[in-house]
Scaffold this motif. Structure first.
Motif, PDB file in Angstrom:
ATOM      1  N   ILE A 228     -14.863   7.296  -6.285  1.00  0.00           N
ATOM      2  CA  ILE A 228     -14.293   7.109  -7.623  1.00  0.00           C
ATOM      3  C   ILE A 228     -13.325   8.241  -7.942  1.00  0.00           C
ATOM      4  CG2 ILE A 228     -14.847   7.119 -10.090  1.00  0.00           C
ATOM      5  CD1 ILE A 228     -17.433   5.625  -9.375  1.00  0.00           C
ATOM      6  N   PHE A 229     -13.748   9.479  -7.656  1.00  0.00           N
ATOM      7  CA  PHE A 229     -12.883  10.626  -7.937  1.00  0.00           C
ATOM      8  C   PHE A 229     -11.607  10.589  -7.095  1.00  0.00           C
ATOM      9  CE2 PHE A 229     -16.816  13.163  -9.319  1.00  0.00           C
ATOM     10  CZ  PHE A 229     -16.592  12.825 -10.654  1.00  0.00           C
ATOM     11  N   CYS A 230     -11.711  10.101  -5.860  1.00  0.00           N
ATOM     12  CA  CYS A 230     -10.528  10.019  -4.994  1.00  0.00           C
ATOM     13  C   CYS A 230      -9.602   8.875  -5.384  1.00  0.00           C
ATOM     14  CB  CYS A 230     -10.954   9.854  -3.533  1.00  0.00           C
ATOM     15  SG  CYS A 230     -11.751  11.306  -2.814  1.00  0.00           S
ATOM     16  N   THR A 231     -10.143   7.853  -6.010  1.00  0.00           N
ATOM     17  CA  THR A 231      -9.345   6.674  -6.352  1.00  0.00           C
ATOM     18  C   THR A 231      -8.695   6.787  -7.730  1.00  0.00           C
ATOM     19  OG1 THR A 231     -10.910   5.363  -5.048  1.00  0.00           O
ATOM     20  CG2 THR A 231      -9.397   4.144  -6.444  1.00  0.00           C
ATOM     21  N   ILE A 232      -9.300   7.551  -8.645  1.00  0.00           N
ATOM     22  CA  ILE A 232      -8.782   7.647 -10.017  1.00  0.00           C
ATOM     23  C   ILE A 232      -7.336   8.146 -10.060  1.00  0.00           C
ATOM     24  CG2 ILE A 232      -9.000   9.006 -12.140  1.00  0.00           C
ATOM     25  CD1 ILE A 232     -11.968   8.525 -12.067  1.00  0.00           C
ATOM     26  N   PRO A 233      -6.954   9.220  -9.336  1.00  0.00           N
ATOM     27  CA  PRO A 233      -5.547   9.650  -9.404  1.00  0.00           C
ATOM     28  C   PRO A 233      -4.567   8.561  -8.978  1.00  0.00           C
ATOM     29  CG  PRO A 233      -6.887  11.352  -8.399  1.00  0.00           C
ATOM     30  CD  PRO A 233      -7.761  10.143  -8.504  1.00  0.00           C
ATOM     31  N   ARG A 234      -4.908   7.821  -7.923  1.00  0.00           N
ATOM     32  CA  ARG A 234      -4.026   6.745  -7.487  1.00  0.00           C
ATOM     33  C   ARG A 234      -3.982   5.624  -8.511  1.00  0.00           C
ATOM     34  NH1 ARG A 234       0.489   6.192  -4.656  1.00  0.00           N
ATOM     35  NH2 ARG A 234       0.791   4.022  -4.020  1.00  0.00           N
ATOM     36  N   ALA A 235      -5.124   5.335  -9.130  1.00  0.00           N
ATOM     37  CA  ALA A 235      -5.165   4.278 -10.148  1.00  0.00           C
ATOM     38  C   ALA A 235      -4.307   4.647 -11.358  1.00  0.00           C
ATOM     39  CB  ALA A 235      -6.609   4.024 -10.571  1.00  0.00           C
ATOM     40  N   VAL A 236      -4.365   5.915 -11.773  1.00  0.00           N
ATOM     41  CA  VAL A 236      -3.527   6.361 -12.897  1.00  0.00           C
ATOM     42  C   VAL A 236      -2.050   6.229 -12.547  1.00  0.00           C
ATOM     43  CG1 VAL A 236      -2.905   8.352 -14.317  1.00  0.00           C
ATOM     44  CG2 VAL A 236      -5.310   7.893 -13.788  1.00  0.00           C
ATOM     45  N   PHE A 237      -1.696   6.619 -11.333  1.00  0.00           N
ATOM     46  CA  PHE A 237      -0.301   6.489 -10.906  1.00  0.00           C
ATOM     47  C   PHE A 237       0.128   5.026 -10.834  1.00  0.00           C
ATOM     48  CE2 PHE A 237       2.872   6.029  -7.513  1.00  0.00           C
ATOM     49  CZ  PHE A 237       3.873   6.853  -8.005  1.00  0.00           C
ATOM     50  N   VAL A 238      -0.782   4.163 -10.381  1.00  0.00           N
ATOM     51  CA  VAL A 238      -0.470   2.734 -10.311  1.00  0.00           C
ATOM     52  C   VAL A 238      -0.218   2.164 -11.703  1.00  0.00           C
ATOM     53  CG1 VAL A 238      -1.476   0.466  -9.824  1.00  0.00           C
ATOM     54  CG2 VAL A 238      -1.615   2.286  -8.125  1.00  0.00           C
ATOM     55  N   VAL A 239      -1.066   2.515 -12.649  1.00  0.00           N
ATOM     56  CA  VAL A 239      -0.886   2.033 -14.028  1.00  0.00           C
ATOM     57  C   VAL A 239       0.441   2.529 -14.592  1.00  0.00           C
ATOM     58  CG1 VAL A 239      -1.804   2.149 -16.371  1.00  0.00           C
ATOM     59  CG2 VAL A 239      -3.361   1.829 -14.438  1.00  0.00           C
ATOM     60  N   TYR A 240       0.755   3.798 -14.338  1.00  0.00           N
ATOM     61  CA  TYR A 240       2.037   4.349 -14.795  1.00  0.00           C
ATOM     62  C   TYR A 240       3.210   3.608 -14.163  1.00  0.00           C
ATOM     63  CZ  TYR A 240       5.978   7.574 -15.049  1.00  0.00           C
ATOM     64  OH  TYR A 240       7.229   8.115 -15.240  1.00  0.00           O
ATOM     65  N   THR A 241       3.103   3.318 -12.866  1.00  0.00           N
ATOM     66  CA  THR A 241       4.176   2.602 -12.176  1.00  0.00           C
ATOM     67  C   THR A 241       4.376   1.204 -12.736  1.00  0.00           C
ATOM     68  OG1 THR A 241       3.684   3.837 -10.149  1.00  0.00           O
ATOM     69  CG2 THR A 241       5.015   1.847  -9.926  1.00  0.00           C
ATOM     70  N   ILE A 242       3.274   0.524 -13.041  1.00  0.00           N
ATOM     71  CA  ILE A 242       3.367  -0.840 -13.571  1.00  0.00           C
ATOM     72  C   ILE A 242       4.069  -0.855 -14.925  1.00  0.00           C
ATOM     73  CG2 ILE A 242       2.002  -2.784 -14.442  1.00  0.00           C
ATOM     74  CD1 ILE A 242      -0.034  -2.190 -12.248  1.00  0.00           C
ATOM     75  N   PHE A 243       3.731   0.095 -15.790  1.00  0.00           N
ATOM     76  CA  PHE A 243       4.293   0.103 -17.138  1.00  0.00           C
ATOM     77  C   PHE A 243       5.716   0.657 -17.190  1.00  0.00           C
ATOM     78  CE2 PHE A 243      -0.195  -0.254 -18.343  1.00  0.00           C
ATOM     79  CZ  PHE A 243      -0.105  -1.226 -19.337  1.00  0.00           C
ATOM     80  N   THR A 244       6.154   1.347 -16.142  1.00  0.00           N
ATOM     81  CA  THR A 244       7.501   1.933 -16.151  1.00  0.00           C
ATOM     82  C   THR A 244       8.365   1.373 -15.034  1.00  0.00           C
ATOM     83  OG1 THR A 244       6.773   3.792 -14.758  1.00  0.00           O
ATOM     84  CG2 THR A 244       6.629   4.073 -17.161  1.00  0.00           C
ATOM     85  N   ILE A 245       7.999   0.204 -14.529  1.00  0.00           N
ATOM     86  CA  ILE A 245       8.742  -0.352 -13.391  1.00  0.00           C
ATOM     87  C   ILE A 245      10.187  -0.702 -13.761  1.00  0.00           C
ATOM     88  CG2 ILE A 245       8.007  -2.740 -13.857  1.00  0.00           C
ATOM     89  CD1 ILE A 245       7.850  -3.115 -10.803  1.00  0.00           C
ATOM     90  N   ASP A 246      10.413  -1.047 -15.007  1.00  0.00           N
ATOM     91  CA  ASP A 246      11.777  -1.408 -15.424  1.00  0.00           C
ATOM     92  C   ASP A 246      12.659  -0.174 -15.629  1.00  0.00           C
ATOM     93  OD1 ASP A 246      11.117  -4.101 -15.405  1.00  0.00           O
ATOM     94  OD2 ASP A 246      10.391  -4.065 -17.479  1.00  0.00           O
ATOM     95  N   GLU A 247      12.076   1.025 -15.705  1.00  0.00           N
ATOM     96  CA  GLU A 247      12.843   2.243 -15.932  1.00  0.00           C
ATOM     97  C   GLU A 247      13.273   2.913 -14.636  1.00  0.00           C
ATOM     98  OE1 GLU A 247      10.544   4.807 -18.340  1.00  0.00           O
ATOM     99  OE2 GLU A 247      10.128   3.311 -19.905  1.00  0.00           O
ATOM    100  N   SER A 248      12.868   2.361 -13.499  1.00  0.00           N
ATOM    101  CA  SER A 248      13.148   3.018 -12.218  1.00  0.00           C
ATOM    102  C   SER A 248      14.642   3.069 -11.905  1.00  0.00           C
ATOM    103  CB  SER A 248      12.415   2.296 -11.085  1.00  0.00           C
ATOM    104  OG  SER A 248      12.799   0.926 -11.038  1.00  0.00           O
TER     105      SER A 248
END
Length: 338
Positions: A228-248
């Motif tokens: 869980i601890f190893c996956t949380i940082p990647r999950a946070v980055f994934v959520v950020y990527t999904i919500f900012t995909i149009d700003e890339s």
């Protein structure tokens, strides 16, 4: 002084090499130990551990091949398709076995007899091939819609619709976010069962097996927590990527370099899931360490005994009043099974 982009490149290059060096031998030892020792084979979690170990080896191998220029995905069209397909397949299978292990420990510690029946060797044998078959079918589009894309001929998607499905759904949601939710859910449920002091597999005349199941529960719970601890940082980055995909499109080079660095770091952290299982089990279970030592001593003594007793004939002369006779004695060595 290296720039942010150069630091990210160094992480992308050295992380797979280090993880492969420490992870592949450990994963192979994990599979060999849990298959070869009879006590381990009595637990249903052994099937999930072996499946995860085999998947871990493949994931770490593919990550290593990507940083080698002669075997990277940009060498040819076939290499592009196969590497992306097998990378997505093996990561999905490995995370699936992590989730199955967490589910098995919840079922094993449940107060309900019906739920405890789900934690059995028979169920594990039937479930074992499902992740391989399921994710092989789900990821077939990677073989169709991935290729070397001009003008730089990098390995990428050739279909815009599947690009969004592959990046957002298959590579992010099903491989990162969904496993994280399952691990957290069944980890909390298992912890609650343990707090309720539920005896694992309440069976008469099976105290040794029950004690080992409790050890397995402890090992798997610690592995779930670290996963869980190893996956949380990647999950946070994934959520950020999904919500900012149009700003890339509007980002400058410095912003893209920072995102690339965070992407490389989170990939390295989540990849610890594929290299750490054996070390987690070894550190969290004194009984496991003791059983491994006993097994190694048994194998060592057995080999020595076999070498010492091979075709050795002792001829002892026996004297009597009338004549001398010879008695042939064949020494035998009793090998006690482990």
């Amino acid at each position: 002084m290296m720039s942010i982009y150069e630091v990210a490149l160094q992480i992308r290059f050295w992380s797979p090499i280090i993880l492969f060096s420490i992870g592949v031998p450990a994963a192979l030892l994990n599979a060999i130990i849990f298959v070869s020792i009879k006590t381990f084979r009595r637990s249903s979690s052994t099937y999930y551990i072996v499946g995860q170990s085999l998947s871990d080896v493949n994931v770490l191998l593919i990550l290593l091949l990507q940083v080698i220029p002669s075997t990277s995905s940009s060498v040819s069209s076939i290499a592009c398709k196969l590497i992306l397909f097998f990378l997505q397949l093996t990561v999905s299978v490995a995370m699936s076995f992590l989730c199955l292990s967490a589910f098995d420990r919840w079922a094993c510690t449940s107060q309900s007899a019906r739920i405890r029946q789900l934690s059995s060797i028979r169920v594990a044998q039937r479930v074992f091939p499902i992740p391989f078959i399921l994710w092989s079918l789900v990821n077939i589009p990677f073989l169709v819609y991935c290729d070397l894309v001009p003008p730089i001929f990098s390995c990428w998607f050739t279909n815009d619709l599947f690009m969004r499905i592959g990046i957002l759904v298959l590579s992010q949601i099903l491989t990162v976010l969904l496993p994280l939710i399952i691990l957290i859910l069944f980890g909390l449920l298992t912890y609650r069962n343990i707090r309720l002091v539920i005896h694992v597999r309440q069976q008469p005349n099976q105290s040794r097996q029950s004690n080992w199941e409790q050890q397995m529960t402890r090992m798997m719970l610690i592995q779930t927590l670290l996963s869980i601890f190893c996956t949380i940082p990647r999950a946070v980055f994934v959520v950020y990527t999904i919500f900012t995909i149009d700003e890339s499109v509007t980002r400058n080079f410095d912003q893209l370099s920072i995102i690339f660095l965070v992407d490389s770091l989170t990939i390295s952290i989540i990849s610890l899931n594929f290299a750490s299982s054996f070390y987690i089990f070894l550190l969290s279970s004194p009984r496991l360490r003791q059983m491994i030592q006993m097994h190694l001593k048994c194998l060592f003594n057995r080999r020595n005994n076999q070498v010492g007793s091979t075709n050795i004939l002792l001829t002892i002369p026996t004297l009597s009043a009338r004549r001398t006779t010879r008695v042939t004695v064949r020494p035998t060595v009793e090998n006690k099974p482990f």
